[in-house]
Design an enzyme around this catalytic site. Structure first.
Site, short mmCIF file in Angstrom:
data_model
loop_
_atom_site.label_atom_id
_atom_site.label_comp_id
_atom_site.label_asym_id
_atom_site.label_seq_id
_atom_site.Cartn_x
_atom_site.Cartn_y
_atom_site.Cartn_z
N HIS A 583 0.82 -1.22 0.00
CA HIS A 583 0.00 0.00 0.00
C HIS A 583 0.85 1.27 0.00
CE1 HIS A 583 -3.62 2.12 0.05
NE2 HIS A 583 -4.29 1.49 1.01
N ASP A 587 -2.29 1.87 -4.53
CA ASP A 587 -3.51 2.27 -3.84
C ASP A 587 -4.59 1.20 -4.01
OD1 ASP A 587 -2.37 4.64 -3.00
OD2 ASP A 587 -3.07 5.75 -4.78
#
Length: 613
Positions: A583, A587
């Site tokens: 992450h 995204d």
């Protein structure tokens, strides 16, 4: 003056080692460079030689205990403090059989022959031989060293280009190193069971007509072949009568005579540090323990009768085959007895035949539910298992990992596969599984979403979007999880991916994978569904930023939209795909877009052209 034996630095970043076995005990004599103990780290298992000659007076670190690099392991007393110094005399006499002076049994005379003789079998030096140097290659990412487990050629022997020269072991792979040129082996610089850094010179190969200066050196493990004179075997006779010959100054010379008295007691041979038929390297010993092979029952095929890794693998496979044959024979016998009993029961009481037959039918189910041999055991972690454990934890610590799951209808692919799998196997020689369909769709999705096919370097403040798709395939190998890589997977079609996947998986499970085939991946597939799991949350293989878990393809009722009937319930082949991603750079929207692209490609099922339909 007493000499301290300390824990050496066994590779970069290694700060400690575990003593796995003492080859000498307190009160026993040891010579310079004679193997003293075995040490294991997360990178290598190796022997530690004695830094001095004398008597082992004190062991500081016991077996299975861990010590920091530089800490004291043992203490060896100086030459003058040894009370049993007469033992080396017979061995020295045998070593110098080619000289006219058989005497010199005193202790002071033993040290010099040990220094003169020992380097010959260890280095097989060819003097000032000139030629092409063979160096330790980079055997995978983060690997800085390797251990020479076996020389396939000896000094003086000829070798062709790409012919296997030696075997090398690392914490990632065991492999053969081919010769870069054709010619004659002039010099061996790193002996068996010793570790060398990447780039270190292992051997020297000269022209085919070159004459190595120390050509007799390969015969060092066998004392009768060492001396060129015909009288040399006679000089060995008194050596076999000497009860203390195991303490000879040059342990590799004395090993043949040790094998004879030790034959009735295999345990005594196994505790010997010499390279005789009863001795095995720590790597082979661990493999034997993992596979449940009794080393005392094996006959080595290596140099001097040494037990090799392949000997253990062959023995394990033979035992498994014999066990399977015995179980099959027992099952057939039980089935025949059962059939006879049912026939006899049916003849006497037809009405009771069914219940009578049902009772014995349940018995075999209980007999098969045998407990695992691992129950109730405590054992050491293997090096590869310890490495996997460390890297999985490191992966979770260095990246922000999140998993997103989608459900995919692969009914069209299942129908195509059933229609084409027979012709596909006949044409390409491999089975048509679901995995190559997923691999092809994944590669295509990576090309459209390069952020998932990237790597992040926070220290440099950069992100690299790779220009090719190097697809890692997680393989459940006997020694642990291994991830071979299909380089440039984006250049392959469905048949090409099928062949590469089958080939890599087979060679990985049989320990024949090359070191350059397990590094350099940019994205990984793990097929946990092959064991029935619906889905999992896989851990990223660093420094990648994504890994895709493939669940089991399951046929179940699903609501679908029919053009004529509207919403109906129909049996469909369904699968869950789980994408774990970093992450820090990927995204949630990026992950979702990637998975949707993958889902649409698979559900469309347009692979007819790839299958020739």
């Amino acid at each position: 003056m007493p000499v301290s034996v300390t824990m050496p630095r066994l590779g970069e970043s290694v700060t400690e080692g575990t003593v796995t076995r003492w080859l000498k005990q307190e009160g026993e004599r040891v010579e310079v460079d004679e193997p003293l103990l075995e040490v294991s780290t997360d990178k290598v298992d190796t022997e530690i030689p004695s830094p001095a000659a004398g008597v082992l007076t004190r062991i500081v670190v016991g077996e299975d205990e861990t010590a920091d690099v530089g800490s004291e392991l043992a203490v060896i007393a100086g030459e003058g403090e040894d009370t049993g110094s007469a033992a080396p005399a017979p061995a020295q006499e045998a070593e110098q059989a080619d000289e006219p002076e058989p005497a010199a049994p005193t202790t002071p005379s033993t040290e010099k022959p040990a220094e003169d003789e020992a380097p010959a079998p260890q280095t097989a030096s060819a003097g000032s031989a000139e030629g092409t140097e063979v160096t330790m290659p980079a055997l995978g990412e983060s690997v800085t060293e390797g251990t020479v487990t076996r020389w396939l050629k000896q000094v003086g022997e000829t070798i062709e280009v790409d012919e296997p020269l030696l075997e090398v072991s690392t914490d990632k792979v065991d492999t053969e190193i081919p010769s870069p040129v054709a010619g004659t082996v002039l010099e061996i610089k790193v002996p068996e069971d010793e570790t060398a850094d990447v780039g270190a010179v292992l051997a020297v190969i000269g022209s085919a007509d070159a004459k190595p200066a120390a050509a007799p050196a390969p015969a060092a493990p066998a004392p009768k072949a060492e001396a060129p004179k015909a009288e040399a075997p006679k000089a060995e006779a008194p050596k076999a009568e000497a009860p203390k010959v195991e303490t000879a100054p040059a342990p590799q010379i004395a090993k043949a005579s040790e094998a004879e008295p030790a034959a009735p007691a295999p345990a005594a041979v196994a505790s010997n540090g010499a390279g005789d038929a009863g001795y095995v390297t720590p790597l082979v010993r661990k493999l034997a323990a993992e596979k449940g092979v009794d080393l005392s029952t094996l006959t080595g095929t290596g140099v001097g009768g040494r037990i090799r890794k392949q000997d253990v693998i062959d023995a394990a496979e033979k035992a498994a085959a014999e066990k399977a044959a015995a179980e099959k024979a027992a099952a057939e016998k039980a089935a025949a007895e059962k059939a006879a009993a049912e026939k006899a029961a049916a003849a006497k009481a037809p009405a009771a035949a069914a219940p009578a037959a049902a009772a014995p039918a349940a018995a075999p189910a209980k007999a098969k539910a045998e407990p695992s041999p691992l129950r109730g055991r405590t054992e050491k972690l293997t090096r590869i298992r310890a490495t996997i454990a460390r890297r999985m934890v490191e992966s979770l610590q260095v990246s922000a990992q999140l998993t997103t799951v989608v459900e995919v209808d692969v009914t069209k692919i299942a129908n195509l596969r059933n229609k084409a799998k027979a012709d596909f196997q006949a044409k390409h020689g491999v089975k048509l599984t679901f995995l190559p369909f997923f691999a092809l769709a994944t590669v295509e999705a990576l090309q459209q979403h390069p952020v998932v096919n990237s790597s992040l370097d926070l220290e440099a403040g950069t992100v690299t979007y790779h220009g090719a798709e190097h697809l890692g395939i997680a393989v459940d190998a006997p020694k642990g999880l291994v991830v071979p890589v299909i380089k440039d997977a984006g250049d392959l079609n469905l048949a090409g991916l099928s062949k590469r996947i089958a080939d890599l998986a087979d060679r990985t499970r049989n320990n024949k994978i090359g070191p350059d085939e397990i590094g350099g991946g940019t994205f990984t597939l793990t097929n946990t569904g092959s064991r029935g799991a619906l889905f999992d949350t896989p851990i990223i293989n660093q420094p990648q930023v994504g890994i895709l878990g493939l669940g089991a393809v399951v046929k179940r009722p699903v609501i679908v939209n029919d053009p004529e009937l509207g919403e109906i319930i129909a049996p469909r082949s369904m699968v869950y795909l789980a994408l774990s991603y970093d992450h820090r750079i990927v995204d949630g929207a990026d992950a979702a877009r990637f998975l949707v692209t993958l889902k649409e490609r698979l559900e469309a099922g347009q692979f007819e052209a790839d299958l020739g339909l």
